[in-house]
Structures are given as structure tokens and as C-alpha cells.
Design an enzyme around this catalytic site. Structure first.
Site, PDB file in Angstrom:
ATOM      1  CG  ASP A 183     -11.848   2.179   0.939  1.00 45.02           C
ATOM      2  OD1 ASP A 183     -12.871   2.026   1.623  1.00 45.02           O
ATOM      3  OD2 ASP A 183     -10.710   2.324   1.434  1.00 45.02           O
ATOM      4  CG  ASP A 248     -10.013   0.983   8.493  1.00 47.88           C
ATOM      5  OD1 ASP A 248     -10.941   0.439   7.860  1.00 47.88           O
ATOM      6  OD2 ASP A 248      -9.295   1.870   8.023  1.00 47.88           O
TER       7      ASP A 248
END
Ligand code: GLA
Length: 543
Positions: A183, A248
Site C-alpha cells: 500500500d 477504494d
């Protein structure tokens, strides 16, 4: 001495390459070699499950075991879903005096006799024992998303791998993990350059693989920042990877928590699909990642779940399920496991669908070229609030006009008859029709290099195409035992790194898509191969 031996071996290989190249470059020989050339297998996009969407940072050993069991008992494993990916929340940033990751032994206890609590190899053994593969998660920066944007539970610092790349990726491989998602919360906070950091991480992964002999699949997650589709294909020498192209799709929806009334939405599914659309970067084992799916999560209807699944299959990227696998409805499970739809995603060409027509605002025709000659997956997508007809022609699909074409509904398997001149079909509001069209390929033009030589930069000039996003079949030889790369520049400005797996002592082909946006015969494609001896690019065919 060694230098001389090496250069002798290299010159032997070069001689063979020259022979092959000479054979290819002689007139008729080129055509012969080309028709004999076989498609070289490229790594396919991963399929599996990820913990984030339904469990956020409440993830622990018991949840992972339950999900892994459900992956098998639902039948999803035998349909091709194999990764069980543990996302953020598994580690709270603690390290020992040597810098090794320290894990909470209560959340990750011993599972089998003789195991130690806090050893992540326990859960990996359990997952592997079910015939599945295991994925893990970290951040490219010092901190992780658990510090920068904690979801459930307290924020915790130092949950990233910066300054520990070699140590952490070796640890993941030693634990037995097969997949790592990296990430960008910490990297972003520190204003690091993702192309630089992810290349360094790729090298740490390669080192870990070399030491352990264990392969770690690389998943890049920096939400499209700094356009990863321009640098992520093959970054740092990886032969397969995926990169996220947007944010997301939904914040986690975790049952029995303050997050339980969040809902997935179709408009977010469309947004992620659109943001992932970079067909020129998706090829030879490198895939745009439109995010973990929300099929089967609260918010979408059964019909919307099918639209979502169709979009992801057309996108041809990873299929990572975000739903709780122990609670899937029959309809969600059917949407996730339709074999004909999965086959579109997993097609051996490894390409992404291209929007080939927009017959009215929000009325779109998408086409994904498949490995079987003359076959296309076609999505007629109606994004509007009204039912409307959408038509598609054989020319849109680069199929021969005069040939018969058969159309099948991919969800139902129902034959819908031939695709004659155009095919106007009513598509309900906010819905899509997913079709398989079998026709005959339209004419292909073959080009030989204008300049260059075996293993050196080659240029193809005066190239024309009927569609600006053209399909380019590369006919090449790589006599080496490892994948080699070639950097491709199109019209001097767009670069992508293409993987050219070994072909043995013959020629093979891989297919990519390139933006040939100059009109007429004025496009230029320049390939710069790497390696010594590098791969020989013999010719290209354009459609
Ligand atoms: C980011 C990623 C998500 C998930 C979370 C974890 O938001 O994009 O996929 O990994 O971090 O915090």
C-alpha cells in the site's frame, strides 16, 4: 577466464539468434515462421479473496481460517479462486531489537501442534493445507494506512516496511506467503516517488525469491497516483504484477460494528472500471487493478452484481472477492463463478477490453479480444436511467464483414443467432449484455523492422491501423531461459515495458494493444530489448 567463457556462450547464443533472424528476415520465410509461431503463455491475473472490504482491521487467524474453508466448500476454489489475502490490520507495527516484525500471538495463535503463537507461518500452512495460496500486506512507507487513516480500532504507527524492505519481504517469503500487496499511505505521507519505491520493493522481492526459492506475487496499491500504468508493468524487473488504478470502491462494511450500515454503490463500480481503463499497459502478465470486488456485499442487487462481474471480467484484471465468503447468497455465488464469464477474465491473451463505440451518451460497446481466432467478448453497456437499444457491427470488433458471426449470451449460454450487419438489442437501464461473438478475423498487416538488428533496438515505421487502439502481435524469439523485456515507445511518446518469455529455439508471439493515433501509415513503434543477448523482435502484425 570467466569473462571469456561467458562471452563465448553469449556469442554462441548470438549466432543462433542471427541465424533465426536471418531466417525470419528473408521474404517468404517471415510468413512461414509467423504462421508457425505459437502464442507464448503469459501469467494470468490472480483470483482470490481479500479481507479488507468485509473485515477491515478486525482480521485475525479465525476469520482467515473460516474464509479459506468457505473458499473450498462453496466450490470457488475449484472455479479458480485461490488466493486468501490478509490485508491491513494483521500487524500493529511492532518490531524486535533486530527489526523483525512482531505479531500479536492472541490474534495469530498456534493452529497445529508444535506451532508457536505469533508465527504467521501457522496460518500460511493452514491455507496451503486447503490447496490455496496465501497473501500478506504492508506499506511502502514508514507508516501504513493504519496510522494515516485507521478504520476500526486505534491508529498505530510504524506499520510500513520502509527501511526494512529486504528484511520484511524475506520474512514474508520465509513464512511461506505467495502474494504481497504493498500500500501507499506511508509513502504518500512522506511524498516518496512511487516508481522509485516500488522498483526497490520489486528488487527486495526478487532477492527474497532467490534466497528462499519461494515466489511472491507483487500487488501494487497506490490508487493510480503518478499514473502507475506508465511505470508499473514489469517495474524493477518483475515478470508479473498488478497495480491499483483508483481509490477504494467502498469503505469496509463490517457486520456488527459502527461501519455495518455502509453500502456498496453501482456508480462507484463504474468509476473504478473507468479509472482502470489503460489497455496499452495491460499485456504479457501485467494488469490494471480496478480494486477488490464488492459482488455479494450489502448495497448491490443481484442484477448489479452481474453488471459488476461482467465489467471486471471485461477489464481482464484481478478477480479478488471482498465479500464474506461464509455468507454469500446463491445468486452472488452464481455471479462469481459462472465459468464462461471467468474464462473472459482469464483468457490467455491477457488483454483488457477497449471501448469501440458509443452509440449515444452512456450507451457503450466494449470489446475484449480473446485468444481464439475471431472471438470477442462484447459488453453492451447502458449507463443511462432508460432502457435503450445498443448496436454493434463487425467492423467495431475488427471482424471480417462478409463472414458469418455467431452470438451467445455469456451468462445464460443461449445462442442468439448471427451478427449480421449490426446488432441492435434493447439493454435495460443501468444494465449490460455480455456476449461472446465468434466471427472471422479481419485482415492483419505485417511489418518487418525498418532498422535495427537481433537483440538491438528495432523500429517499425509507416504503420497504419484501422482502430486507434490497435492490436499488435509481436513475433519474437527469446532463446534465454528467463523472461526478457523490451521497452516500447509508440510515436516517440508512450512507453511500456513488455515481457517476452522464453520461446525455446523457435519463435513465439505475445499480443499487446497500442495507441496508434496517427492517421494513415505514419505510426512508429520502437522496441528497445534488454539483456545480452536480448530477444529478437522479428515482425509485428497489426489489426
Ligand atoms: C487502502 C487500500 C485498501 C486497503 C486499505 C487498508 O485504502 O486502498 O485496499 O488495503 O488501505 O487500510
Amino acid at each position: 577466464m570467466q569473462g571469456i567463457r561467458e562471452s563465448k556462450a553469449a556469442s554462441g547464443a548470438l549466432a543462433l539468434l542471427l541465424t533465426l533472424a536471418g531466417m525470419f528476415l528473408s521474404e517468404g520465410g517471415a510468413l512461414l515462421a509467423q504462421s508457425a509461431a505459437k502464442q507464448v503463455a503469459v501469467p494470468l491475473p490472480p483470483m482470490g479473496w481479500s479481507s479488507w472490504n468485509s473485515f477491515s482491521n478486525t482480521i485475525d487467524s479465525q476469520i482467515v481460517m473460516d474464509q479459506a474453508k468457505a473458499m473450498v466448500s462453496t466450490g470457488m476454489a475449484k472455479d479458480g479462486y485461490k488466493y486468501i489475502n490478509i490485508d491491513e490490520g494483521w500487524w500493529l507495527g511492532a518490531r524486535d531489537a533486530e527489526g523483525n516484525i512482531v505479531v500479536d500471538g492472541k490474534a495469530w495463535p498456534a493452529i497445529a501442534p508444535g506451532e508457536k503463537p505469533g508465527d504467521m507461518a501457522n496460518i500460511v500452512r493452514y491455507i496451503h493445507g486447503l490447496g490455496l495460496k496465501a497473501g500478506i500486506y504492508t506499506d511502502a512507507g514508514k507508516d501504513g494506512c493504519g496510522t494515516v487513516a485507521p478504520d476500526l480500532g486505534p491508529g498505530y504507527p510504524n506499520e510500513g516496511s520502509e527501511n526494512h524492505y529486504e528484511q520484511d519481504f524475506l520474512q514474508f517469503a520465509n513464512w511461506g506467503f505467495d502474494y504481497v500487496k504493498v500500500d501507499w499511505c506511508g509513502g504518500d505521507k512522506e511524498n516518496l516517488d512511487p516508481a522509485v519505491q516500488y522498483a526497490e520493493i520489486a528488487r527486495a522481492i526478487a532477492r527474497a525469491e532467490q534466497i528462499t526459492g519461494h515466489r511472491l506475487y507483487f500487488s501494487i496499491c497506490n490508487w493510480g497516483k503518478n499514473s502507475p500504468w506508465t511505470w508499473a508493468p514489469g517495474v524493477g524487473g518483475v515478470t508479473a504484477d498488478i497495480w491499483r488504478t483508483g481509490g477504494d470502491i467502498v469503505a469496509p462494511i463490517v457486520a456488527n460494528t459502527k461501519n455495518s450500515d455502509r453500502r456498496a454503490e453501482l456508480k462507484e463500480v463504474f468509476r473504478e472500471f473507468d479509472e482502470a481503463n489503460h489497455p496499452e499497459a495491460q499485456h504479457t502478465g501485467f494488469y490494471n487493478d480496478p480494486d477488490m470486488m464488492v459482488v455479494g456485499m450489502p448495497g448491490l442487487t443481484d442484477q448489479q452484481n452481474r453488471v459488476h462481474m461482467a465489467l471486471w471480467a471485461m477489464s481482464g484484471g484481478p478477480l479478488l472477492v471482498g465479500a464474506d465468503l461464509t455468507k454469500l447468497s446463491d445468486a452472488s455465488l452464481a455471479a462469481l463463478t459462472n465459468p464462461a464469464v471467468l474464462a473472459i477474465d482469464q483468457d490467455a491473451l491477457g488483454l483488457q477490453a477497449v471501448k469501440v463505440a458509443e452509440v449515444g451518451k452512456g450507451l457503450e460497446v466494449w470489446s475484449k479480444a480473446l485468444s481464439k481466432s475471431g472471438q470477442r467478448a462484447v459488453l453492451l453497456l447502458n449507463r443511462t436511467a432508460e432502457a435503450a437499444p445498443i448496436s454493434v457491427t463487425r467492423a467495431d470488433l475488427t471482424l471480417l464483414d462478409s463472414s458469418a458471426s455467431n452470438v451467445t449470451n455469456l451468462w445464460s449460454g443461449k445462442h442468439l443467432g448471427p451478427l449480421v450487419a449490426s446488432y441492435p438489442v434493447p439493454v435495460p437501464a443501468n444494465d449490460a449484455l455480455l456476449l461472446l461473438v465468434q466471427g472471422k478475423e479481419a485482415k492483419v498487416s505485417t511489418y518487418k523492422p525498418a532498422a535495427g538488428g537481433p537483440g538491438r533496438k528495432v523500429a517499425f515505421t509507416y504503420v497504419s491501423a484501422t482502430h486507434s487502439m490497435a492490436r499488435v502481435q509481436i513475433i519474437y524469439a527469446n532463446l534465454d531461459k528467463t523472461t526478457r523485456f523490451a521497452e516500447l515507445r509508440v510515436n516517440g511518446c508512450i512507453a511500456t515495458r513488455i515481457a517476452l518469455p522464453p520461446t525455446g529455439t523457435t519463435v513465439g508471439t505475445v499480443t499487446i494493444q497500442s495507441l496508434l493515433d496517427r492517421s494513415g501509415a505514419s505510426n512508429v513503434l520502437e522496441f528497445s530489448p534488454t539483456g545480452d543477448p536480448g530477444p529478437v523482435i522479428q515482425s509485428i502484425s497489426i489489426q
